[in-house]
Write an enzyme that holds these catalytic residues in place. Structure first.
Site, PDB file in Angstrom:
ATOM      1  N   SER A  64      38.702  19.400  23.406  1.00  0.00           N
ATOM      2  CA  SER A  64      37.032  18.847  23.569  1.00  0.00           C
ATOM      3  C   SER A  64      35.566  19.949  23.560  1.00  0.00           C
ATOM      4  O   SER A  64      34.958  20.200  23.452  1.00  0.00           O
ATOM      5  CB  SER A  64      36.857  18.276  24.349  1.00  0.00           C
ATOM      6  OG  SER A  64      37.380  16.964  23.998  1.00  0.00           O
ATOM      7  N   HIS A 125      44.139  24.714  27.881  1.00  0.00           N
ATOM      8  CA  HIS A 125      42.692  25.029  29.374  1.00  0.00           C
ATOM      9  C   HIS A 125      43.817  26.478  29.844  1.00  0.00           C
ATOM     10  O   HIS A 125      43.239  26.919  30.750  1.00  0.00           O
ATOM     11  CB  HIS A 125      43.568  24.464  30.210  1.00  0.00           C
ATOM     12  CG  HIS A 125      43.135  22.654  29.844  1.00  0.00           C
ATOM     13  ND1 HIS A 125      41.905  22.432  30.570  1.00  0.00           N
ATOM     14  CD2 HIS A 125      43.561  21.442  29.796  1.00  0.00           C
ATOM     15  CE1 HIS A 125      41.965  21.110  30.482  1.00  0.00           C
ATOM     16  NE2 HIS A 125      42.447  20.696  29.207  1.00  0.00           N
ATOM     17  N   ARG A 187      50.056  18.472  36.109  1.00  0.00           N
ATOM     18  CA  ARG A 187      48.260  18.709  36.380  1.00  0.00           C
ATOM     19  C   ARG A 187      47.071  17.323  36.637  1.00  0.00           C
ATOM     20  O   ARG A 187      46.091  17.782  36.736  1.00  0.00           O
ATOM     21  CB  ARG A 187      48.141  19.307  34.471  1.00  0.00           C
ATOM     22  CG  ARG A 187      48.679  18.007  33.294  1.00  0.00           C
ATOM     23  CD  ARG A 187      48.124  18.567  32.453  1.00  0.00           C
ATOM     24  NE  ARG A 187      46.410  18.081  31.855  1.00  0.00           N
ATOM     25  CZ  ARG A 187      46.312  18.637  30.668  1.00  0.00           C
ATOM     26  NH1 ARG A 187      47.150  19.531  29.967  1.00  0.00           N
ATOM     27  NH2 ARG A 187      44.711  18.049  30.829  1.00  0.00           N
ATOM     28  N   ARG A 259      39.555  27.103  30.681  1.00  0.00           N
ATOM     29  CA  ARG A 259      38.455  25.658  30.188  1.00  0.00           C
ATOM     30  C   ARG A 259      37.888  25.375  31.879  1.00  0.00           C
ATOM     31  O   ARG A 259      38.302  25.076  32.805  1.00  0.00           O
ATOM     32  CB  ARG A 259      39.159  25.448  29.718  1.00  0.00           C
ATOM     33  CG  ARG A 259      38.792  23.508  29.246  1.00  0.00           C
ATOM     34  CD  ARG A 259      38.609  22.886  28.499  1.00  0.00           C
ATOM     35  NE  ARG A 259      38.820  21.329  28.847  1.00  0.00           N
ATOM     36  CZ  ARG A 259      38.835  20.753  27.846  1.00  0.00           C
ATOM     37  NH1 ARG A 259      39.683  20.286  26.335  1.00  0.00           N
ATOM     38  NH2 ARG A 259      38.655  19.288  27.735  1.00  0.00           N
ATOM     39  N   ALA A 260      36.661  25.797  31.668  1.00  0.00           N
ATOM     40  CA  ALA A 260      36.215  24.773  32.988  1.00  0.00           C
ATOM     41  C   ALA A 260      35.900  23.811  33.068  1.00  0.00           C
ATOM     42  O   ALA A 260      36.226  23.704  34.906  1.00  0.00           O
ATOM     43  CB  ALA A 260      34.206  25.169  32.472  1.00  0.00           C
ATOM     44  N   LYS A 332      33.621  12.415  29.682  1.00  0.00           N
ATOM     45  CA  LYS A 332      33.410  13.191  28.191  1.00  0.00           C
ATOM     46  C   LYS A 332      31.330  13.534  28.955  1.00  0.00           C
ATOM     47  O   LYS A 332      31.251  14.139  28.080  1.00  0.00           O
ATOM     48  CB  LYS A 332      33.626  13.096  27.028  1.00  0.00           C
ATOM     49  CG  LYS A 332      34.915  11.917  26.425  1.00  0.00           C
ATOM     50  CD  LYS A 332      35.683  13.349  26.249  1.00  0.00           C
ATOM     51  CE  LYS A 332      37.208  13.344  26.676  1.00  0.00           C
ATOM     52  NZ  LYS A 332      38.115  14.244  26.081  1.00  0.00           N
ATOM     53  N   ASP A 399      40.561   9.811  22.786  1.00  0.00           N
ATOM     54  CA  ASP A 399      41.876  10.829  23.133  1.00  0.00           C
ATOM     55  C   ASP A 399      42.464  11.009  24.519  1.00  0.00           C
ATOM     56  O   ASP A 399      42.841  10.925  24.735  1.00  0.00           O
ATOM     57  CB  ASP A 399      40.190  12.345  23.395  1.00  0.00           C
ATOM     58  CG  ASP A 399      41.210  13.049  23.513  1.00  0.00           C
ATOM     59  OD1 ASP A 399      41.722  13.676  23.263  1.00  0.00           O
ATOM     60  OD2 ASP A 399      40.389  13.696  24.569  1.00  0.00           O
ATOM     61  N   ASP A 440      35.234  15.329  17.822  1.00  0.00           N
ATOM     62  CA  ASP A 440      35.536  16.892  17.837  1.00  0.00           C
ATOM     63  C   ASP A 440      36.704  17.349  17.500  1.00  0.00           C
ATOM     64  O   ASP A 440      37.656  18.411  17.210  1.00  0.00           O
ATOM     65  CB  ASP A 440      35.300  17.054  19.363  1.00  0.00           C
ATOM     66  CG  ASP A 440      35.799  15.782  20.371  1.00  0.00           C
ATOM     67  OD1 ASP A 440      36.798  15.426  19.739  1.00  0.00           O
ATOM     68  OD2 ASP A 440      35.909  15.881  21.515  1.00  0.00           O
TER      69      ASP A 440
END
Length: 512
Positions: A64, A125, A187, A259-260, A332, A399, A440
């Site tokens: 994404s 990530h 996670r 990944r932020a 999102k 997703d 995406d």
């Protein structure tokens, strides 16, 4: 009185990929009368969302963050994964000044080095090779006390694959004679992005204080115990290995996720002196190093700072004095704002934002509708206002529910989106607006891995649909050759606006 706009709408159906295989394909198996009618009636094609088409190495699946960066930039954006991968190949990673300086500080001040991150080859990530390389760097620098706090994945890879990643990592530690895995956690807890601070607290207390729900004799034993409890990798509860290790004041803590969005909350837990999410007790300051820039105002050392993207879609429209809306539910929201704007946090002039809260459930298969109907209500109101030149809306369902690996729930998610599409199409038709529908990356179209026959929870490399919903006559310029970087130029063509020089993507539509 302000004139009414000829609104254009970009609908991003997150995780809605295309596959000709029907079996275990939630999209093909769902009842989707609206989607079927749109495909039969309007111009459609497929576009690419993975690998080199979106600035990733080889056949790496899209995600994404990558998808929305490319969507908004109108060019292929070289990703952090690719930058770091290239530096691992040429050796520059081991010369990174931020990483080197942090290890020198630890040596000079007799401090421990703690490395935390997601250990898998998912590549969304993080990537295991980068954590291996960081361990190697501590060895080269002669660091004495090196502790690993590993997050297990099970979402961007197989649900029970942690053992193979841990075995490889333990082999690396044995070869180097450096490092000790001191904690394991899924996670689900360590990488929350939806302000569920109780989850982050579990991870923080494990890593910072050594407080765990379970104790294991080794990392592999921790996974074995978790599986015996019925947990998959994503949901492994906090486990200390052998003797609990805590972080001391001034220790170095290096976060290896790049990944932020899922890195921000856990970073704040370790660095924000005024944290509101939960009570940490006494705040223990660390020398915290971010692999990439998670948020500008964190003001933390960053090994790989972001490079600026000029003239992204949002900024370009803003400079032209046009109005735009970004709308999504919580899961999102960062994607249609921060990532779509090229990593810029603040809204541009003329850009409004609407955030619809995602439901408070443990996993989204329990509520596959998520907040899609509430999102649709807010979207319809915005469409009917006719105050926006462009609206960009993300639907998260295919997703987020697809990641659960539950086929029936994902079918329900697809059918929810289909219902919403019918309402949205009617509203846009009423104002003579135009819709561009795409995704995406893929996910929901493959719920079982065809090679292993295991539940598939990750994204896919499949192409995604593109539908142009309009009464206007047009052709697809290069059928099935487009990519996400072509979407911004396509939207500009729909608005009869010339694309800026920075956008190297091309319009996928040719108007008659």
């Amino acid at each position: 009185m302000k004139s009414k706009k000829q609104t254009k709408l970009l609908l991003i159906l997150d995780g809605w990929g295309y596959s000709e295989t029907i079996q275990n394909n939630a999209i093909a198996l769902a009842n989707t009368p609206v989607w079927d009618k749109l495909n039969q009636t309007f111009l459609h094609s497929l576009i690419h969302t993975s690998g080199k088409d979106v600035g990733l190495p080889g056949k790496q699946m899209g995600n994404s963050e990558v998808g929305h960066l490319n969507l908004g930039a109108g060019r292929i954006v070289k990703q952090d994964f690719t930058r770091i991968y290239n530096e691992l190949q040429n050796g520059d990673f081991f010369r990174n000044p931020i990483l080197k300086n942090s290890l020198e500080y630890a040596n000079d001040n007799n401090k421990a080095v703690h490395i935390m991150g997601l250990l898998s080859d998912g590549g969304v990530h993080s990537h295991e090779e980068q954590i291996h390389a960081m361990l190697e760097m501590t060895h080269k620098q002669g660091c004495k006390n090196v502790y690993l706090h590993l997050f297990t994945d099970g979402r961007d890879c197989a649900q029970k694959s942690a053992e193979k990643y841990i075995q490889k990592f333990e082999e690396k530690m044995a070869i180097l004679g450096t490092g000790e895995i001191v904690s394991i956690i899924g996670r689900y807890f360590s990488m929350d992005r939806d302000n569920r601070w109780s989850r982050i607290r579990c991870a923080y207390e494990l890593i910072a204080k050594g407080k765990a729900k379970f104790l294991a004799q080794s990392a592999l034993h921790a996974v074995e115990l978790a599986y015996a409890r019925g947990e998959t990798d994503e949901f492994i509860q906090s486990t200390s290995i052998k003797i609990p290790i805590s972080i001391k004041k001034g220790d170095v803590l290096i976060f290896m996720n790049y990944r932020a969005d899922r890195a921000r909350q856990i970073t704040r837990a370790f660095t924000d002196e005024n944290l509101q999410g939960f009570s940490r007790g006494t705040f223990v300051p660390t020398q915290f190093i971010c692999l990439t820039e998670y948020k500008k105002d964190f003001n933390l050392p960053v090994a790989y700072p972001s490079s600026k993207l000029n003239n992204v879609l949002g900024k370009y429209l803003s400079n032209l004095g046009m109005t735009q809306l970004r709308i999504a539910e919580t899961e999102k929201y960062a994607h249609v704002t921060f990532f779509l704007n090229g990593g810029v946090e603040q809204a541009f002039n003329g850009e409004d934002r609407i955030l619809i809260p995602s439901p408070d459930v443990a996993t989204y298969d329990l509520q596959p509708e998520m907040s899609a109907f509430e999102l649709t209500d807010a979207l319809i109101e915005s469409i009917e206002s006719q105050k926006y030149d462009l609206i960009i809306c993300n639907f998260a369902n295919t997703d987020m529910v697809g990641h659960s690996g539950k086929l029936n729930a994902t079918i329900k998610a697809v059918e929810t989106i289909d219902s919403c599409l019918g309402i949205i199409h009617k509203a846009m038709f009423a104002i003579s607006g135009e819709i561009l529908i795409t995704a995406d990356h893929g996910n929901a179209e493959q719920m079982i891995n065809p090679k292993t026959h295991e539940v598939h929870t990750a994204h896919t490399n499949n192409p995604v649909p593109l539908i142009f919903v309009s009464e206007r006559k047009a052709d697809i310029s290069e059928p099935e050759k487009g990519a996400l970087s072509d979407i911004a130029p396509t939207l500009l063509a729909m608005m009869d606006i010339e694309k800026p020089n920075e956008m190297t993507g091309n319009s996928l539509l040719t108007f008659k």
